[in-house]
Write a protein that holds these residues in place. Sequence first.
Motif, PDB file in Angstrom:
ATOM      1  N   ASP A  99      -6.706 -12.890  -2.435  1.00 13.88           N
ATOM      2  CA  ASP A  99      -6.475 -11.958  -3.529  1.00 13.88           C
ATOM      3  C   ASP A  99      -7.344 -12.352  -4.714  1.00 13.88           C
ATOM      4  O   ASP A  99      -7.050 -13.310  -5.428  1.00 13.88           O
ATOM      5  N   SER A 157       0.697  -5.630  -6.374  1.00  6.66           N
ATOM      6  CA  SER A 157       1.097  -7.011  -6.119  1.00  6.66           C
ATOM      7  C   SER A 157      -0.112  -7.927  -6.278  1.00  6.66           C
ATOM      8  O   SER A 157      -1.215  -7.606  -5.839  1.00  6.66           O
ATOM      9  N   SER A 203      -0.006 -11.047  -5.103  1.00 10.44           N
ATOM     10  CA  SER A 203       0.252 -12.123  -4.155  1.00 10.44           C
ATOM     11  C   SER A 203      -0.978 -12.433  -3.322  1.00 10.44           C
ATOM     12  O   SER A 203      -1.797 -11.559  -3.020  1.00 10.44           O
ATOM     13  N   ASN A 204      -1.110 -13.688  -2.937  1.00 14.10           N
ATOM     14  CA  ASN A 204      -2.180 -14.139  -2.058  1.00 14.10           C
ATOM     15  C   ASN A 204      -1.623 -14.407  -0.668  1.00 14.10           C
ATOM     16  O   ASN A 204      -2.116 -15.263   0.054  1.00 14.10           O
ATOM     17  N   GLU A 205      -0.585 -13.679  -0.303  1.00 17.17           N
ATOM     18  CA  GLU A 205       0.083 -13.859   0.979  1.00 17.17           C
ATOM     19  C   GLU A 205       0.232 -12.507   1.671  1.00 17.17           C
ATOM     20  O   GLU A 205       0.275 -11.457   1.026  1.00 17.17           O
ATOM     21  N   LYS A 223      -0.954 -17.179   4.427  1.00 15.19           N
ATOM     22  CA  LYS A 223      -1.832 -17.361   3.273  1.00 15.19           C
ATOM     23  C   LYS A 223      -3.144 -16.619   3.489  1.00 15.19           C
ATOM     24  O   LYS A 223      -3.680 -16.566   4.595  1.00 15.19           O
ATOM     25  N   ARG A 246       0.562  -6.702   1.968  1.00 15.98           N
ATOM     26  CA  ARG A 246       0.479  -7.743   0.953  1.00 15.98           C
ATOM     27  C   ARG A 246       1.898  -8.108   0.512  1.00 15.98           C
ATOM     28  O   ARG A 246       2.688  -7.247   0.111  1.00 15.98           O
ATOM     29  N   GLY A 260       5.049  -9.103  -1.570  1.00 18.80           N
ATOM     30  CA  GLY A 260       5.360  -8.686  -2.922  1.00 18.80           C
ATOM     31  C   GLY A 260       5.166  -7.200  -3.147  1.00 18.80           C
ATOM     32  O   GLY A 260       5.027  -6.750  -4.279  1.00 18.80           O
ATOM     33  N   ASP A 306       7.332 -11.784  -2.019  1.00 21.29           N
ATOM     34  CA  ASP A 306       6.353 -12.866  -1.951  1.00 21.29           C
ATOM     35  C   ASP A 306       7.079 -14.200  -2.049  1.00 21.29           C
ATOM     36  O   ASP A 306       8.319 -14.264  -2.056  1.00 21.29           O
ATOM     37  N   GLU A 307       6.315 -15.285  -2.130  1.00 24.35           N
ATOM     38  CA  GLU A 307       6.926 -16.612  -2.145  1.00 24.35           C
ATOM     39  C   GLU A 307       7.784 -16.831  -3.386  1.00 24.35           C
ATOM     40  O   GLU A 307       8.724 -17.614  -3.371  1.00 24.35           O
ATOM     41  N   SER A 326       8.777  -8.497  -5.970  1.00 22.48           N
ATOM     42  CA  SER A 326       8.154  -7.379  -5.285  1.00 22.48           C
ATOM     43  C   SER A 326       8.073  -6.203  -6.240  1.00 22.48           C
ATOM     44  O   SER A 326       8.922  -6.046  -7.115  1.00 22.48           O
TER      45      SER A 326
END
Length: 368
Positions: free
Chosen positions: A77, A91, A93-95, A122, A141, A143, A195-196, A200
């Motif tokens: 991201d 979002s 998020s990088n997940e 990830k 993605r 979140g 997300d972690e 969201s």
Amino acid sequence: FAKLRTALFPYLYTAALEAHTTGLPLLRHHLLSFPGDSKAWSNPTVADSQYLLGPSLLLAPVLLPNQSIQVVYLPLDCHKTLPPSLPPSPSSSNEWMDVSSGLRYEEDDGRFRIAGRQRLWKGGQSVSVAAPIDTLPVFVRAGTIVPTLDPSVWCMSEEEEEEGKKEEGGREGGKRRRRRYGTMRHVLHLWAWLDEGLSSTSGPQWDGGAYTIHPYPASSLSSSIASSLLCTFSPPSASDAPFSNTFILQLALPLRMPLGKREGGREGGWSVRGVKRLSSDVGGKEGGHVVDIRQADGGDGGGWRHVVHVDEDGWDSGRKEGGEDLWAMDEEEQGVFWLRVTSSGMKRGTEGGSDGGREVVRVLLTLE
């Protein structure tokens, strides 16, 4: 896939509006969304075999014959490096989460059910996923909240049809009404992946609606030994939007839980200890009234069927008859939380303009 396309209309229409106002297309090459991740767009194998649909869904269709496994690259991201003229994703998020492997289609009513307790992947790595002939690999993605239509909406036309009998698996001799969008636009389904950080968001929608979930600090409303999530449903504000709205949430928590771990800190499941609705006035300001939302009855994790079922008159008119607020856990899908809440229209002449306002719904989930 045609039914899924219809269900995703709110998400796609929001992306279409973004395309109209910014020029950012619905189908997006990774260079547009991830310019800082050269692996996402400089590698021909990746760049030519996958793309984003809107801001949050990553599609990787199988292009080779006799292929049953697809390798998907999950981009990093890098939205902060986008040109100022291009909007960021809702979002940050990088997940990513695998949607297609757990998405279940209920043929008797045309409903899609998402899966919970899935692994968070990830960004910046390639993963291999099953890709049988009837599955299109799709990642979301983390979140993200994706708004979708009610499963009774089978097309966007102005006509309404009836089937004489339900398909196999349905109620024998029953009738399933295929409804047009105009009669069901007051019912919105929300698919949510956290997300972690247990957050969201949907981002602003084409009709002015917005939906968020985020951790809620311990207060007099919840015990400090439990984790709490605040779900906020801001109804559509367009001039022709329904005055009363029903929201049905499917919330999937990731497998890797930073909160609520059990048995010596090992990864595990979670449960909902209670659900409360916080009162709010026009404009969404919290009031002092708190109402416990009833958990739907149903053995073997089947309480979610009561959550999605509303009396036919309630569906059509937007009234609350047969549609009390309810919640349930779908244990069959291992960690999917279902919630139904209704936002009421306010009287004319109140705060929010001459046409009145629409109630912002806030719901507090207590997890353990």
